[in-house]
Design an enzyme around this catalytic site. Structure first.
Site, PDB file in Angstrom:
ATOM      1  CE  LYS A  96     -24.272 -40.417  37.995  1.00 46.95           C
ATOM      2  NZ  LYS A  96     -23.170 -39.669  38.635  1.00 46.95           N
ATOM      3  CB  SER A 171     -24.749 -36.287  39.048  1.00 51.25           C
ATOM      4  OG  SER A 171     -23.591 -37.085  38.986  1.00 51.25           O
ATOM      5  CB  SER A 195     -21.823 -37.335  41.690  1.00 50.95           C
ATOM      6  OG  SER A 195     -21.816 -36.008  41.222  1.00 50.95           O
TER       7      SER A 195
END
Length: 501
Positions: A96, A171, A195
């Site tokens: 990420k 996210s 997330s």
């Protein structure tokens, strides 16, 4: 480089911002008296920084070629080879893009950080490489990770592999899309409000938010120190357990981690019977205003599978669960205003590793604040408004009530081994279009997180696993366990997975 000293007028302005006046005589006195302190700043600034070494060579990576990334899930493609052997040898991993990979661009979904290149690897990156993994690239994420949708990143929306017109959630949007589509074997996501788990639910993969502190957050861009988590995202429970065993355990750089903490061999939980396991179906996890009937029904049907496997399954009520999202909003919004924005990501008052280059890069938001999307602007406006209105009282009270919420879950988990509920109350909705209202885009950022918010506050481990589909879109079931009891979650999740495929 000499530290920049404030002029007398700078000092007057600073004093006024701190609510006290400096007459000319006082101004002159303090201006002169402060110079020896600034000399000490010069001494410290002249010293080289003290950062972990980068162990594995790599090229800086490249942006995806046109047409090669239909889900818009990649930020940078890399091919960073780790050790020649290890538990993850031959596995490809996406990271990420709020997590530092040395010498590779990182933007955390934010145009303000575009072009920033970290000078260290996050601890989890080093551990993956030590275990033989190959870092295949950085995955797109939401703007500063402040969205549970997949539509706020500066590089455009991330698309759901099951239906590209629909959200991948956030996210950790790119991570979920890449794993679900088969572009990589596994990914490392981040979770402050859900997330990891919400994109796992929308995209039909396995996502684990471990107990707070189990996995070092060192080298990832924080939002709020008390809710920051990193964890594994994979297609199978077995891969998830394997990956957690690689990245968990203290690193000596993250003071959130107990020194007694040790990673376990989580794969030992696989293939075990769940007979006699006590599972509580959390009543308040169903029937939210946003809940879709087919999601609630699918999760209850999945819970019944555990009965067939010999588990004890019964309803449990924790009324305070419904207060969790309100507590989270106060902690996250005020905390993000102070740490992520005013504190340039890292803030003050802790003894962990500071990535000074990341602090400096994030500080640029002040000159480019108009680039912030509505989701970020609203977060900071609410947070700062309530800080000024309450002087920190609301944040303090929310943290106090979080202890009460944690005790309520702990009491239920004293009677049950696992709490069960939908991960998200709905399936993946359509992405907001260019002609959609601003209010819809804001709603898409938080509407899916009522069940995930509370466990970031209370630190309990929680895993999302696929349990069904409707209209071609996945449905996720969340299992929540006692602190540092990820083993039991993997035991139940794997047994369920083996039963339903």
């Amino acid at each position: 480089m000499t530290v920049i000293r404030p002029t007398r007028e700078d000092l007057r302005s600073i004093a006024e911002s701190l609510s006290f006046d400096l007459p000319d005589g006082d101004l002159e006195f303090f201006h002169d008296a402060m110079q020896p302190a600034f000399d000490l700043y010069d001494r410290v600034d002249a010293e080289p920084d003290y950062l972990p070494p980068v162990k594995y060579p790599r090229a800086p990576g490249t942006r995806p070629a046109e047409g090669s990334d239909p889900l818009n899930a990649w930020y940078v493609r890399t091919d960073i080879k780790g050790a020649s052997e290890g538990k993850l040898a031959g596995r490809t991993v996406a990271i990420k893009d709020n997590i530092a990979v040395a010498h590779v661009q990182m933007m955390n979904g934010s145009s303000i950080l575009e072009g920033y290149v970290p000078d260290v690897d996050a601890t989890v990156v080093t551990r993956l490489l030590d275990a033989g993994a190959t870092i295949a690239g950085k995955a797109q994420c939401e703007f500063l990770c402040l969205s549970g949708g997949s539509h706020t990143g500066s590089q455009g929306p991330v698309r759901n592999p099951h239906n590209p017109a629909h959200s991948a959630a956030g996210s950790s949007s790119g991570c979920a899309a890449l794993v679900a589509s088969g572009a990589v074997d596994m990914a490392i996501g981040g979770d402050q409000g859900g997330s990891i788990r919400t994109p796992a639910s929308y995209c039909g993969i396995v996502g684990m938010k471990p107990t707070w502190g189990l996995v070092p957050y060192t080298g990832a861009m924080p939002i709020e120190l008390t809710i920051d988590h990193l964890g594994p995202m994979t297609r199978t429970v077995a891969d998830n357990a394997l990956m957690l065993g690689v990245i968990a355990g203290p690193d000596g750089l993250d003071p959130r981690q107990p020194t007694f903490l040790q990673a376990q061999t989580y794969t030992d939980a696989l293939g075990k019977s769940v007979e006699g396991l006590r599972i509580g179906i959390l009543s308040e996890g169903f029937g939210h205003p946003e809940s879709e009937a087919e999601v609630d029904a699918s999760v209850r049907s999945a819970a019944a599978r555990f009965l067939d496997l010999g588990a004890i399954v019964e309803e449990v009520s924790i009324p305070m669960h419904r207060l969790g999202p309100a507590l989270w909003m106060i902690v996250a919004f005020e905390g993000a205003a102070e740490q992520l924005m005013k504190g340039n990501g890292h803030g003050y008052n802790w003894k962990g590793l500071f990535i000074t280059s990341m602090v400096e890069a994030q500080a640029a938001w002040r000159t480019r604040a108009n680039e912030l999307p509505d989701t970020v602007k609203q977060t900071i406006l609410i947070g700062e408004s309530m800080i000024r209105a309450g002087g920190g009282r609301y944040y303090a009270k929310a943290q106090n009530l979080t202890r009460k919420l944690r005790q309520a879950y702990d009491a239920a988990l004293a009677r049950h081994d696992i709490l069960l509920m939908p991960t998200t109350p709905m399936k993946a909705p359509p992405l907001p279009g260019a002609d959609s209202s601003r209010s819809l885009a804001l709603r898409r950022a938080t509407e899916n997180m009522n069940n995930t918010f509370p466990f970031d506050l209370t630190s309990h481990p929680a895993i999302s696993i696929p349990c069904g589909k409707a209209d071609g879109l996945p449905i996720g079931m969340m299992l929540v366990g006692r602190h540092f009891d990820e083993m039991t979650l993997y035991r139940a999740a794997h047994a369920f997975e083996q039963t339903v495929g």
